[in-house]
Design an enzyme around this catalytic site. Structure first.
Site, PDB file in Angstrom:
ATOM      1  N   GLY A 184     -12.347  -0.569 -10.014  1.00 59.29           N
ATOM      2  CA  GLY A 184     -13.419   0.405 -10.197  1.00 59.29           C
ATOM      3  C   GLY A 184     -14.697  -0.288 -10.649  1.00 59.29           C
ATOM      4  O   GLY A 184     -15.450  -0.847  -9.845  1.00 59.29           O
ATOM      5  N   GLY A 185     -14.940  -0.288 -11.948  1.00 57.61           N
ATOM      6  CA  GLY A 185     -16.201  -0.786 -12.519  1.00 57.61           C
ATOM      7  C   GLY A 185     -16.622  -2.150 -11.991  1.00 57.61           C
ATOM      8  O   GLY A 185     -17.789  -2.352 -11.620  1.00 57.61           O
TER       9      GLY A 185
ATOM     10  N   GLY B  80     -11.034   2.298 -16.498  1.00 60.20           N
ATOM     11  CA  GLY B  80     -12.374   2.465 -17.056  1.00 60.20           C
ATOM     12  C   GLY B  80     -12.434   2.336 -18.561  1.00 60.20           C
ATOM     13  O   GLY B  80     -13.440   2.662 -19.191  1.00 60.20           O
TER      14      GLY B  80
ATOM     15  N   HIS C 189      -6.028   9.421  -6.570  1.00 59.97           N
ATOM     16  CA  HIS C 189      -6.613   8.698  -7.704  1.00 59.97           C
ATOM     17  C   HIS C 189      -6.464   9.539  -8.971  1.00 59.97           C
ATOM     18  O   HIS C 189      -6.529  10.765  -8.925  1.00 59.97           O
ATOM     19  CB  HIS C 189      -8.095   8.400  -7.429  1.00 59.97           C
ATOM     20  CG  HIS C 189      -8.675   7.473  -8.447  1.00 59.97           C
ATOM     21  ND1 HIS C 189      -9.152   7.913  -9.660  1.00 59.97           N
ATOM     22  CD2 HIS C 189      -8.804   6.123  -8.455  1.00 59.97           C
ATOM     23  CE1 HIS C 189      -9.566   6.867 -10.351  1.00 59.97           C
ATOM     24  NE2 HIS C 189      -9.366   5.771  -9.653  1.00 59.97           N
TER      25      HIS C 189
ATOM     26  N   ASN D  13     -13.257   0.658  -5.503  1.00 63.54           N
ATOM     27  CA  ASN D  13     -13.479   2.104  -5.548  1.00 63.54           C
ATOM     28  C   ASN D  13     -14.816   2.333  -6.243  1.00 63.54           C
ATOM     29  O   ASN D  13     -14.912   2.197  -7.454  1.00 63.54           O
ATOM     30  CB  ASN D  13     -12.323   2.761  -6.325  1.00 63.54           C
ATOM     31  CG  ASN D  13     -12.562   4.242  -6.535  1.00 63.54           C
ATOM     32  OD1 ASN D  13     -13.450   4.847  -5.925  1.00 63.54           O
ATOM     33  ND2 ASN D  13     -11.761   4.845  -7.403  1.00 63.54           N
ATOM     34  N   TRP D  14     -15.831   2.659  -5.439  1.00 66.78           N
ATOM     35  CA  TRP D  14     -17.180   2.793  -6.006  1.00 66.78           C
ATOM     36  C   TRP D  14     -17.383   4.143  -6.685  1.00 66.78           C
ATOM     37  O   TRP D  14     -18.441   4.387  -7.252  1.00 66.78           O
ATOM     38  CB  TRP D  14     -18.232   2.573  -4.906  1.00 66.78           C
ATOM     39  CG  TRP D  14     -18.223   1.181  -4.334  1.00 66.78           C
ATOM     40  CD1 TRP D  14     -17.469   0.119  -4.768  1.00 66.78           C
ATOM     41  CD2 TRP D  14     -18.988   0.685  -3.228  1.00 66.78           C
ATOM     42  NE1 TRP D  14     -17.730  -0.997  -3.999  1.00 66.78           N
ATOM     43  CE2 TRP D  14     -18.662  -0.676  -3.046  1.00 66.78           C
ATOM     44  CE3 TRP D  14     -19.923   1.265  -2.371  1.00 66.78           C
ATOM     45  CZ2 TRP D  14     -19.236  -1.468  -2.053  1.00 66.78           C
ATOM     46  CZ3 TRP D  14     -20.490   0.481  -1.370  1.00 66.78           C
ATOM     47  CH2 TRP D  14     -20.155  -0.866  -1.218  1.00 66.78           C
ATOM     48  N   LYS D  15     -16.411   5.014  -6.566  1.00 68.43           N
ATOM     49  CA  LYS D  15     -16.473   6.351  -7.204  1.00 68.43           C
ATOM     50  C   LYS D  15     -17.785   7.048  -6.867  1.00 68.43           C
ATOM     51  O   LYS D  15     -18.348   6.829  -5.791  1.00 68.43           O
ATOM     52  CB  LYS D  15     -16.247   6.224  -8.712  1.00 68.43           C
ATOM     53  CG  LYS D  15     -15.012   5.398  -9.057  1.00 68.43           C
ATOM     54  CD  LYS D  15     -14.591   5.553 -10.465  1.00 68.43           C
ATOM     55  CE  LYS D  15     -13.435   4.611 -10.750  1.00 68.43           C
ATOM     56  NZ  LYS D  15     -12.818   4.839 -12.027  1.00 68.43           N
TER      57      LYS D  15
ATOM     58  N   GLU E 114      -1.874   2.417 -11.152  1.00 71.10           N
ATOM     59  CA  GLU E 114      -3.036   2.434 -12.041  1.00 71.10           C
ATOM     60  C   GLU E 114      -2.702   3.236 -13.299  1.00 71.10           C
ATOM     61  O   GLU E 114      -2.815   4.472 -13.303  1.00 71.10           O
ATOM     62  CB  GLU E 114      -4.225   3.096 -11.337  1.00 71.10           C
ATOM     63  CG  GLU E 114      -4.641   2.410 -10.064  1.00 71.10           C
ATOM     64  CD  GLU E 114      -6.106   2.701  -9.743  1.00 71.10           C
ATOM     65  OE1 GLU E 114      -6.891   1.747  -9.733  1.00 71.10           O
ATOM     66  OE2 GLU E 114      -6.457   3.879  -9.538  1.00 71.10           O
TER      67      GLU E 114
ATOM     68  N   SER F 271      -9.128  -1.632 -15.162  1.00 74.99           N
ATOM     69  CA  SER F 271      -9.944  -2.628 -15.854  1.00 74.99           C
ATOM     70  C   SER F 271      -9.678  -4.064 -15.386  1.00 74.99           C
ATOM     71  O   SER F 271      -9.645  -4.993 -16.200  1.00 74.99           O
ATOM     72  CB  SER F 271      -9.775  -2.513 -17.380  1.00 74.99           C
ATOM     73  OG  SER F 271     -10.212  -1.242 -17.824  1.00 74.99           O
TER      74      SER F 271
ATOM     75  N   GLU G 269      -8.382  10.266 -11.254  1.00 82.53           N
ATOM     76  CA  GLU G 269      -9.478  11.206 -11.530  1.00 82.53           C
ATOM     77  C   GLU G 269      -9.323  12.480 -10.712  1.00 82.53           C
ATOM     78  O   GLU G 269      -9.747  13.557 -11.137  1.00 82.53           O
ATOM     79  CB  GLU G 269     -10.822  10.506 -11.295  1.00 82.53           C
ATOM     80  CG  GLU G 269     -11.122   9.533 -12.434  1.00 82.53           C
ATOM     81  CD  GLU G 269     -11.910   8.289 -12.041  1.00 82.53           C
ATOM     82  OE1 GLU G 269     -12.565   8.300 -10.989  1.00 82.53           O
ATOM     83  OE2 GLU G 269     -11.843   7.304 -12.793  1.00 82.53           O
TER      84      GLU G 269
HETATM   85  C1  PEP Z   1     -10.125   2.810 -10.589  1.00 82.15           C
HETATM   86  O1  PEP Z   1     -10.924   3.725 -10.750  1.00 82.15           O
HETATM   87  O2  PEP Z   1      -9.350   2.849  -9.634  1.00 82.15           O
HETATM   88  C2  PEP Z   1     -10.150   1.714 -11.544  1.00 82.15           C
HETATM   89  C3  PEP Z   1      -9.149   0.895 -11.539  1.00 82.15           C
HETATM   90  O3  PEP Z   1     -11.232   1.644 -12.378  1.00 82.15           O
HETATM   91  P1  PEP Z   1     -11.578   0.422 -13.387  1.00 82.15           P
HETATM   92  O4  PEP Z   1     -11.379  -0.849 -12.636  1.00 82.15           O
HETATM   93  O5  PEP Z   1     -13.009   0.665 -13.773  1.00 82.15           O
HETATM   94  O6  PEP Z   1     -10.647   0.554 -14.546  1.00 82.15           O
END
Ligand code: PEP
Length: 251
Positions: A234-235, A173, A95, A9-11, A167, A213, A97
């Site tokens: 994500g990251g 994050g 998601h 997920n590049w957000k 999640e 994470s 967010e």
């Molecule tokens: C996400 O945004 O779906 C996510 C899992 O982010 P991260 O891996 O950065 O925690």
């Protein structure tokens, strides 16, 4: 046997040019793997260019959201039909967010999920509790509500196009990851709720990703759990080498 699925997920990151470069990097490293489904989810504006960049490889493209109408006066929204037309096969729905920053409700997410599936998109449907909900012992109540409200009314025939992403919001994050045991406990519980809704066989066949994470150094341990069927990242998906290492940990 559930085929693992790892999605990035590049957000709201990367220009079109940067997205294409990242997609090419991912393609070089894991584009020919067939034992795991790989999906990258750039912003809407990069969907088409990224789809072109991964064409002919094992990498699929996903959007990060999809609206509940085909077209019309819905300023700022994008329809499943447009996402498919751009070359994507998947979308993320729900998601954290979008739930907690944009304020999307279980009812809206149910509509989004049903409409996206009806239109032919595959869906990664996100669920997960806040830290205060976990501390108050409400993790199971939250997951049950998000699954039952978010997935109600889905026809059994479309379930094969649905993946759940657990999640925990406190792990997204933050650098704090659920332990493999915490992830497994939540996935087992989620599968039980799914079994109650759709039957045991359907629930056993459904893939449940973990997200929060995930990094190259914790992915293999998380993936060793029976009910962790892959990751939503994500990251660590913003660098081709770290994303590829996570994909390989799920092979
Ligand atoms: C996400 O945004 O779906 C996510 C899992 O982010 P991260 O891996 O950065 O925690």
């Amino acid at each position: 046997m559930r085929k693992p699925i790892v999605a990035g997920n590049w957000k709201m990151n990367n220009t079109i040019r940067e997205s294409v470069a990242l997609a090419q990097g991912v393609r070089e490293l894991v584009g020919s793997l067939t034992s795991v489904d790989v999906v990258v989810c750039p912003t809407y504006v990069s969907l088409h260019a990224v789809a072109e960049a991964v064409k002919g490889s094992n990498i699929a493209v996903g959007a990060q959201d999809a609206y509940v109408k085909d077209s019309g006066a819905y300023t700022g929204e994008i329809s499943p039909r447009m996402i498919l037309d751009a070359g994507a096969a998947w979308t993320i729905i729900g998601h954290s967010e979008r739930r907690h920053i944009i304020g999307e409700t279980d009812a809206l997410l149910n509509e989004k999920c049903r409409f996206a599936l009806d239109c032919g998109l595959k869906v990664m449907f996100c669920i997960g509790e806040l830290l205060e909900e976990r501390k108050a012992g409400k993790m199971q109540d939250v997951l049950r509500r998000q699954v039952e409200e978010g997935l109600k009314g889905l026809p059994a025939a479309l379930l094969e196009n649905l993946v759940i992403a657990y999640e925990p919001v406190w792990a997204i994050g933050t650098g704090e990851t659920a332990t493999p045991e915490q992830a497994e406990e939540a996935h087992v519980f989620t599968r039980e709720v799914l079994a109650g809704m759709f039957g045991r066989d359907a629930a056993q066949a459904m893939r449940i990703q973990y997200g929060g994470s995930v990094k190259p150094d914790n992915a293999a341990e998380l993936f060793s759990k029976e009910n962790v069927d892959g990751f939503l990242v994500g990251g660590a998906s913003l660098k081709a080498d770290s994303f590829a290492a996570i994909v390989k940990a799920a092979c």
